[in-house]
Structure formats: structure tokens, C-alpha cells
Motif scaffolding. Structure first.
Motif: not given
Length: 249
Positions: A198-214
Motif C-alpha cells: 500500500x502506498x500513502x502520499x504525504x503532502x502538506x497544503x503547500x504541495x498543492x500545486x507545489x513545484x516539480x517538473x518530473x
């Protein structure tokens, strides 16, 4: 000077001093402008900087671990506590790189678990906890971000299976795609996903949308998303349509 060391010094100069010209970086590092230009092309491909006329500016997404660790600590601790509640004693847990995974490791202290990680700070946090079977993956050290990467890390993961994978991210797109700022980390994250029950993503509010090119994965690769506040707009619906459980405030 090795290319990896030049890259570290270039990023350090850009983060501390702001945008810099090729000629200035050439003088600081004692190498030719042509070498600096090649380095800037490589670092831009990895999403670590943006080239501008005559020089470059650093991206904010891939700061050194020590800097990121001081940001949004309360939100990360809320996420870590929620994530820890998913884990049962006796299970195996695979922890990704990053500061939220480190905060989760602190929540797991004193538990009877197996923890597998490529995160050197997680290793340091748990190495003296005798109740935890600790597995440190091999690989090349990314000193600035305290992680292990490369084909050795990926090969290790192909030989392992974990009950839970806790994945970090630098950003989540509106369609639910999980992103990362650094290309070299993406194959390791994908190998972690493949190794997990099972896979759980850990992401606070700043990650929506956050950054990232890949792109690391899509919502179909996740079982749970753990965040600190309810996701805005249609993001929750995207995950729920994919069968992903959302744990939020």
C-alpha cells in the motif's frame, strides 16, 4: 573539481546570492565559462535552476534538507501523526526521502516495526531504537538532501517488499499527478511504489500545486493521501474517483 561538487557550489551561490552571471560563477569556481554553461544546462534539466540571459537563477523547490526541515513543521507533524496511525505493529514500512518522512520516523519510535529507507536522517533518527529492524538502502549519497539514489538503490528496492510505502512529493498537479523537482530521485520513488503493498502520499497544503517538473506517478498508484487540510476544488474528487482514501483535517 568534480562535476557534482561544482553543481553543489553553483546552487549554493544562487540560493545565497540570487541570480548570477556565467562569468561570475566562472570566476568563483575557477573554471571556464563553457564548463559553467554545461553545468547550468544539466542543472536546469534536473529542475534545480532556470537559465536566464547570461546566467541562472535557482529554483526554490529543491532546497537543502536543513533548510526545508525548518519549514511548516506543525503541518508536517499533523501529517506524520495521521500516517503513523495507519501502521500496525509488526509491519514493514518504507520511508521516502524528505522532511515529512523524517517527522513520521519520529512518530514511529518505540514501535515494533521494520523500517526501510533511503533517507539518511530517518536512519539517524531510528538507529538507536532497538525495537525497530532498520534497513538502510545502498546508493550514491546526495549530501545536500541527505538521501541515497541511483541504480544501487533501485536494485535494493527490487529485492524488497513493504506493507506500507510513505512517499513524499514537491508538488501535486490538479489531475492528481505526483511530481518531483529532481529527476534523479524519480526512479527511486517509482521503485518504492513497486515495492509496496500500500502506498500513502504525504503532502502538506503547500504541495498543492507545489513545484516539480518530473512525474512520479498518478492517483491510480496511491492508496491513501495524508495531508493537513482538506484539499481544495476538485482535487479530492480526483483521488476518490481513483479509489484513494483521503486523510485530512
Amino acid at each position: 573539481m568534480l562535476a557534482e561538487r561544482r553543481h553543489q557550489l553553483i546552487l549554493r551561490a544562487l540560493r545565497s546570492g540570487g541570480p548570477a552571471a556565467v562569468t561570475d560563477l566562472s570566476d568563483q569556481l575557477g573554471v571556464s565559462p563553457a564548463t559553467i554553461r554545461r553545468d547550468l544546462v544539466r542543472l536546469e534539466e534536473e529542475g534545480l535552476l532556470t537559465r536566464v540571459h547570461g546566467g541562472a537563477v535557482a529554483e526554490e523547490g529543491d532546497q537543502p534538507f536543513a533548510e526545508v526541515a525548518q519549514v511548516r513543521v506543525a503541518a508536517k507533524d499533523v501529517i506524520a501523526a495521521r500516517a503513523a496511525s495507519l501502521v500496525e505493529d509488526g509491519q514493514s514500512v518504507l520511508l521516502d526521502i524528505g522532511t515529512t518522512a523524517y517527522r513520521l520516523a519520529r512518530q514511529l519510535r518505540g514501535r515494533r516495526l521494520t523500517v526501510i529507507t533511503s533517507n539518511l536522517v530517518v536512519y539517524e533518527e531510528l538507529v538507536d531504537d532497538e525495537g525497530i529492524e532498520l534497513v538502510l538502502l545502498g546508493g550514491m549519497v546526495r549530501r545536500e538532501y541527505r538521501s541515497l539514489v541511483g541504480f544501487l538503490t533501485e536494485d535494493n528496492l527490487r529485492q524488497l517488499h513493504a506493507d506500507w510505502v510513505f512517499l513524499g512529493t514537491s508538488g501535486v498537479r490538479p489531475g492528481g499527478q505526483v511530481m518531483d523537482t529532481t529527476v534523479v530521485e524519480v526512479p527511486v520513488k517509482r521503485a518504492m511504489i513497486a515495492a509496496g503493498e500500500r502506498v500513502a502520499l504525504l503532502a502538506d497544503a503547500a504541495k498543492f500545486p507545489g513545484t516539480g517538473m518530473a512525474k512520479v506517478c498518478g492517483p491510480e498508484d496511491l492508496d491513501v493521501v495524508v495531508t493537513d487540510v482538506p484539499p481544495a476544488g476538485g482535487m479530492r474528487a480526483v483521488w476518490e474517483d481513483a479509489g484513494v482514501r483521503v486523510m485530512a483535517g
